[in-house]
Design a protein around this motif. Structure first.
Motif, PDB file in Angstrom:
ATOM      1  N   SER A 106       0.809  -1.220   0.000  1.00 31.70           N
ATOM      2  CA  SER A 106       0.000   0.000   0.000  1.00 31.70           C
ATOM      3  C   SER A 106       0.839   1.266   0.000  1.00 31.70           C
ATOM      4  O   SER A 106       0.282   2.374  -0.023  1.00 31.70           O
ATOM      5  N   LEU A 107       2.159   1.126   0.095  1.00 31.88           N
ATOM      6  CA  LEU A 107       3.066   2.283   0.114  1.00 31.88           C
ATOM      7  C   LEU A 107       2.732   3.253   1.250  1.00 31.88           C
ATOM      8  O   LEU A 107       2.714   4.469   1.084  1.00 31.88           O
ATOM      9  N   GLY A 108       2.456   2.676   2.392  1.00 29.51           N
ATOM     10  CA  GLY A 108       2.206   3.484   3.584  1.00 29.51           C
ATOM     11  C   GLY A 108       0.758   3.820   3.860  1.00 29.51           C
ATOM     12  O   GLY A 108       0.437   4.382   4.921  1.00 29.51           O
ATOM     13  N   LEU A 109      -0.150   3.500   2.942  1.00 30.28           N
ATOM     14  CA  LEU A 109      -1.559   3.847   3.136  1.00 30.28           C
ATOM     15  C   LEU A 109      -2.189   3.059   4.279  1.00 30.28           C
ATOM     16  O   LEU A 109      -3.016   3.575   5.035  1.00 30.28           O
ATOM     17  N   MET A 110      -1.808   1.794   4.427  1.00 30.51           N
ATOM     18  CA  MET A 110      -2.395   0.980   5.495  1.00 30.51           C
ATOM     19  C   MET A 110      -1.996   1.515   6.866  1.00 30.51           C
ATOM     20  O   MET A 110      -2.781   1.450   7.817  1.00 30.51           O
ATOM     21  N   GLU A 111      -0.800   2.041   6.993  1.00 31.02           N
ATOM     22  CA  GLU A 111      -0.375   2.622   8.269  1.00 31.02           C
ATOM     23  C   GLU A 111      -1.221   3.842   8.609  1.00 31.02           C
ATOM     24  O   GLU A 111      -1.615   4.038   9.758  1.00 31.02           O
ATOM     25  N   LYS A 112      -1.507   4.663   7.590  1.00 31.44           N
ATOM     26  CA  LYS A 112      -2.352   5.823   7.834  1.00 31.44           C
ATOM     27  C   LYS A 112      -3.780   5.414   8.193  1.00 31.44           C
ATOM     28  O   LYS A 112      -4.417   6.024   9.055  1.00 31.44           O
ATOM     29  N   ILE A 113      -4.285   4.381   7.522  1.00 32.74           N
ATOM     30  CA  ILE A 113      -5.626   3.882   7.864  1.00 32.74           C
ATOM     31  C   ILE A 113      -5.629   3.335   9.285  1.00 32.74           C
ATOM     32  O   ILE A 113      -6.563   3.561  10.066  1.00 32.74           O
ATOM     33  N   LYS A 114      -4.570   2.630   9.629  1.00 28.80           N
ATOM     34  CA  LYS A 114      -4.456   2.047  10.965  1.00 28.80           C
ATOM     35  C   LYS A 114      -4.413   3.124  12.040  1.00 28.80           C
ATOM     36  O   LYS A 114      -5.021   2.989  13.116  1.00 28.80           O
ATOM     37  N   GLU A 115      -3.720   4.235  11.766  1.00 30.01           N
ATOM     38  CA  GLU A 115      -3.649   5.326  12.736  1.00 30.01           C
ATOM     39  C   GLU A 115      -4.987   6.021  12.917  1.00 30.01           C
ATOM     40  O   GLU A 115      -5.270   6.558  13.993  1.00 30.01           O
TER      41      GLU A 115
END
Length: 614
Positions: A106-115
């Protein structure tokens, strides 16, 4: 009345389950209520609910929820087509596997969704990761589905292959054929390789449902006004004198200069806003606003097998035909009917299937128009107050069934005359034994012959024809009949008995009924319809001559009319526009200059037949 009318309330809860396409509730619930009576105690104000009653309530609710869930699931599958729920699961599993291998697709998108998700504590940290992966997979899945819809719509928007001459192809058509399997054999091309077939399977799916292609069908384009005027002038040229044509051409140029641009802009605006820029207006102005009687003027008919009668028993034939129609409705509700594919590949619009069953044309009043439909609209208003339950039962029914007391069909003694009478009976009946406003009426004659009377506004002939072919094939070859001509199987004693409809008609309506019946008989008597069997040759012979069957017939009609009247006339032939979303029909003017030249050559005694054919 000499004809016995059976108003079958072919309703959901008693047989297969359904609500109608117009939103009208069916009347099966009322019929079931006749047999559904709780046990009453000696106290008239107290009702004792027994176990069977509670069981019926439970089963009724269970059936209702099953229908709702089935429709929701079918709509969901149609919406995500050509993808499937398993493709989402595969995508989600792939993302989870990559995450486990410490890769981030996801190129970092999943981390942002997780936050952005709520923090439920350390022990639920892994759950947040799973939810983030599920949300990202859903967004990516939706984007892929949208991309597939756009790609499929672009593929289906190309129609250059329709105009390709036999045996020759342009470069765009060849390129298109590389992406579309099925047409290769039609154009004498080798089959597409496996990777191309796999590519198209991604675009078009493996198991399409009836409405699966609706979101991918292109919209009907608005032709340029210059092309419209040019084709109009071409269509009227064969029937106008030089002087009349020059005057018409001058009017056309004046129209182009003064009014065309604004009207064209209106059409363009509607094409951007509506699903189809012409179909709803066609239905409204061609059909619904017509004040003429539907009998003869609008409704059309379909015949039974001409030379085979599965059984001479009227009741048995009616029972199997009704059963087959309800099986078709059951498949239609579950979208199990396969979409029609032109040449085995190009999907056609399926929107017209929605109104086959439980649809009734409701008359309205138009000022300054002829009285036929207006009088019926006024009478219906009175019926709505005096016999509302009976009227609702008819208009909300799946379809109308008429058991006629006279035989019909082809006779060996006089095939032409018997076909004339058969067509007349299906087209008009006796004037009082059909409900012409229903989407269709099943007509069963005393000798077991069948027929269909179809109201025209809700759909065109190919839709009802598909249903009719299924009905005849199912009732004859699948359901079948016993050796004595009756239906196979044993009667089900638990089914509710037919209920008589009571019509409380006020005195003022009787006069309107008499006037309507007199008008119907007059119109029926004025029908000039001749149907005859033609067995000299058929479409196979025409195709062997490398000719189009339709072109052959249309040219033959022009020749016959010219020999009869000595002149040409504007000729209307309908053509299908279901290649586009919510398309219905358009007009083909078959009286072309080429057709007229052919007819004149055939009538010129100085020319040979060969010259005429050239």
């Amino acid at each position: 009345m000499t004809a016995r009318i059976l108003l079958l309330m072919l309703l959901a809860s008693s047989i297969l389950g359904d609500t109608d396409s117009t939103g009208r509730r069916e009347m099966a619930e009322a019929h079931q209520a006749v047999d559904f009576r709780p046990s009453l105690t000696s106290d008239p104000g107290k009702v004792e609910l027994s176990a069977p009653v509670l069981q019926e309530i439970y089963l009724s609710g269970l059936r209702s929820w099953k229908r709702h869930l089935s429709r929701f699931w079918n709509d969901f599958l149609t919406g995500v087509f050509p993808a499937s729920p398993l493709s989402w699961l595969f995508l989600f599993s792939a993302i989870q596997l990559a995450w486990f291998l410490q890769l981030d697709p996801s190129l970092g998108l999943m981390e942002k969704i997780k936050e952005s998700l709520p923090d439920w504590g350390g022990q639920h940290h892994r759950l947040r990761g799973v939810l983030a992966a599920a949300l990202f997979a859903s967004c990516l899945w939706g984007a892929l589905i949208f991309t597939l819809h756009v790609a499929l719509r672009l593929l289906l928007s190309y129609h250059g292959w329709l105009l390709e001459p036999h045996g020759a192809m342009s470069s765009p058509t060849k390129t298109w054929l590389y992406l579309v399997p099925g047409f290769s054999e039609e154009f004498n091309e080798p089959l597409t390789p496996a990777f191309r077939q796999a590519l198209v399977r991604i675009f078009s799916g493996r198991h399409p449902m009836l409405f699966s292609y609706q979101r991918s069908l292109p919209r009907q384009p608005v032709p340029s006004v210059q092309d419209t005027v040019r084709k109009y002038l071409e269509s009227v040229r064969p029937v106008l004198s030089d002087e009349a044509f020059d005057w018409t051409a001058a009017l056309a140029q004046e129209f182009l200069r003064l009014q065309a641009s604004l009207l064209q802009w209106y059409l363009q605006l509607k094409s951007w806003w509506a699903s189809n820029y012409v179909s709803d207006w066609w239905e409204e102005f061609v059909y619904l606003r017509s004040r003429n009687s539907l009998m003869v003027n609008s409704n059309y008919y379909m015949m039974d097998f001409l030379y085979v009668t599965p059984t001479p028993v009227q009741a048995a034939r009616a029972g199997n035909a009704v059963h087959a129609l309800l099986l078709y409705r059951h498949r239609l509700n579950r979208q199990e009917i396969l979409p029609t594919l032109l040449m085995g590949m190009r999907p056609l619009c399926s929107a017209q299937y929605e109104k086959i069953f439980n649809t009734t044309r409701i008359p309205g009043v138009q000022k300054g128009m002829s009285p036929n439909r207006d009088m019926w609209a006024q009478v219906r208003r009175s019926l709505k107050t005096q016999a509302e339950e009976a009227l609702e039962a008819v208009e909300g029914a799946a379809f109308f069934v008429s058991l006629d007391s006279e035989p019909a069909g082809v006779s060996r003694e006089d095939p032409a005359a018997s076909l004339d009478a058969y067509a007349h009976a299906l087209l008009a009946g006796r004037g009082y034994d059909r409900w012409f406003d229903k989407s269709f009426s099943l007509i069963v004659f005393s000798n077991g012959r069948l027929g269909l009377s179809v109201e025209h506004s809700w759909a065109d002939c190919p839709i009802s024809g598909h249903m009719w072919e299924f009905t005849l094939a199912t009732e004859c070859f699948q359901l079948g009949y016993s050796t004595d001509g009756h239906c196979k199987g044993d009667p089900d004693p638990t089914l509710p008995q037919p209920q008589r409809l009571y019509w409380d008609l006020p005195d003022k309506i009787h006069l309107s009924i008499s006037l309507a019946l007199r008008g119907a008989k007059t119109l029926s008597g004025n029908i000039d319809c001749h149907v005859f069997p033609f067995s000299h040759f058929g479409k196979s012979f025409i195709k062997c001559c490398h000719l189009s069957s339709d072109s052959f017939i249309q040219t033959a009609l022009q020749l016959a009319h010219f020999r009869d009247r000595g002149q040409f006339c504007l000729t209307y032939e309908s053509t299908m526009t279901r290649l586009f979303l919510e398309g219905r029909t358009e007009t083909v003017r078959s009286c072309t200059r080429e057709a007229c030249n052919f007819v004149k050559a055939m009538e010129d005694k100085e020319k040979t037949v060969g010259v005429g054919l050239i």
